[in-house]
Write an enzyme that holds these catalytic residues in place. Structure first.
Site, PDB file in Angstrom:
ATOM      1  N   ARG A  17      -1.944  98.334  42.016  1.00  0.00           N
ATOM      2  CA  ARG A  17      -2.331  99.058  43.229  1.00  0.00           C
ATOM      3  C   ARG A  17      -2.190  98.122  44.424  1.00  0.00           C
ATOM      4  NH1 ARG A  17      -7.074 103.261  42.905  1.00  0.00           N
ATOM      5  NH2 ARG A  17      -5.518 104.460  44.008  1.00  0.00           N
ATOM      6  N   ASP A  25       3.027 104.930  42.838  1.00  0.00           N
ATOM      7  CA  ASP A  25       1.742 105.160  42.177  1.00  0.00           C
ATOM      8  C   ASP A  25       1.567 106.626  41.771  1.00  0.00           C
ATOM      9  OD1 ASP A  25      -0.825 105.145  41.251  1.00  0.00           O
ATOM     10  OD2 ASP A  25      -1.708 104.224  43.033  1.00  0.00           O
ATOM     11  N   SER A  28      -2.066 108.102  41.688  1.00  0.00           N
ATOM     12  CA  SER A  28      -2.569 108.563  42.979  1.00  0.00           C
ATOM     13  C   SER A  28      -1.961 109.900  43.387  1.00  0.00           C
ATOM     14  CB  SER A  28      -2.300 107.515  44.070  1.00  0.00           C
ATOM     15  OG  SER A  28      -3.070 106.353  43.852  1.00  0.00           O
ATOM     16  N   TYR A 123      -9.845  99.847  42.000  1.00  0.00           N
ATOM     17  CA  TYR A 123     -10.435 100.728  40.989  1.00  0.00           C
ATOM     18  C   TYR A 123     -11.925 100.449  40.866  1.00  0.00           C
ATOM     19  CZ  TYR A 123      -5.802 102.042  39.209  1.00  0.00           C
ATOM     20  OH  TYR A 123      -4.533 102.531  39.075  1.00  0.00           O
TER      21      TYR A 123
END
Length: 270
Positions: A17, A25, A28, A123
């Site tokens: 990330r 990603d 996401s 995260y």
């Protein structure tokens, strides 16, 4: 099979990330869709209006939406619920998301604790038992008033944390809904049945998996762009090699020439 054939293997969920990797990603892009659709599905489950309405027959108060987890899915759920006119509250173990929640018009529910759930790469991480106890005490009161609860708490590579025990479900008002976006990893509600929509203690618990797949056109479009961006970045067309000095290449790879190079993969295989 991949190991025996000495194949290089890459997983989309292992992509780091970082700012450079945002366009790759897939977690996401798909979570964004899931957060949006979950609120629409929740609105269909409840037998109420979402917005405040002032009519000749009387005033209708707005529906109350509680979002647990203010990551990509949670923030999109907050934004969507606000656009529908609901009153929105949100909770997250990462205190730094407070400003993001409030910028979307949601009220941030803060757990008073020295423990933080901020993990690597943006995260969330597993929190202490003391934090979880304080979190549940805070949420119990707000859940009892909520019409829709959207749970989005996921920790990559681990079972979803239980945020909603059965006694909290019992405390919710009849007709309320829990949209459990963590159902694929077991669910944030202890009563969630992955892939099923059930009713327990008068509360609808929606454990639908692959919610982003119900918005198939845009889910496919965004995922294909994620994959294309990743391949274009890591693949050297001139000499047909992977750049093993690049952090996105090494971060997303779990097999190199058949050898396991990712710790989470080693842990999963045992």
């Amino acid at each position: 099979l991949l190991q025996n054939k000495k194949i290089n293997a890459i997983s989309m969920h292992l992509i780091p990330r970082t700012t450079l990797a945002q366009k790759m990603d897939a977690l996401s892009s798909q979570s964004n869709i899931a957060g949006y659709k979950a609120v629409l599905m929740g609105a269909c489950h409840i037998e109420k209006y979402m917005p405040l309405l002032m009519t000749a027959a009387g005033t209708i108060p707005p529906a109350k939406v509680l979002v647990l987890g203010a990551g990509v899915a949670g923030l999109q759920a907050i934004a969507t619920a606000k656009r529908l006119g609901a009153q929105v509250e949100a909770s997250d173990v990462r205190p730094e998301v407070k400003e993001q929640v409030e910028s979307l018009g949601g009220k941030y529910l803060e757990v008073k604790s020295e423990d933080s759930g901020s993990g690597e790469g943006g995260y969330a991480k597993e929190t202490s038992d003391d934090y979880k106890k304080k979190q549940q005490e805070l949420l119990a009161d707000h859940m009892s008033k909520a019409d829709i609860v959207v749970t989005t708490a996921l920790i990559p590579g681990r079972p979803a944390p239980i945020l909603i025990p059965e006694d909290m479900v019992k405390g919710m008002q009849p007709g309320a809904v829990i949209m459990d976006l963590a159902s694929e990893n077991g669910g944030n509600c202890v009563l969630t049945e992955p892939g099923e929509v059930i009713t327990k203690h008068g509360v609808t618990i929606d454990g639908t998996t692959n919610i982003s797949g119900t918005v198939a056109v845009h889910a496919t479009e965004l995922y294909s762009k994620n994959v294309n961006a990743l391949i274009t970045h890591i693949y050297n067309k001139e000499d047909l090699t992977l750049d093993l000095e690049d952090e996105i290449t090494t971060g997303s790879m779990y097999l190199h020439n058949g050898e396991i190079v990712d710790d989470r993969t080693k842990e999963a295989i045992g």
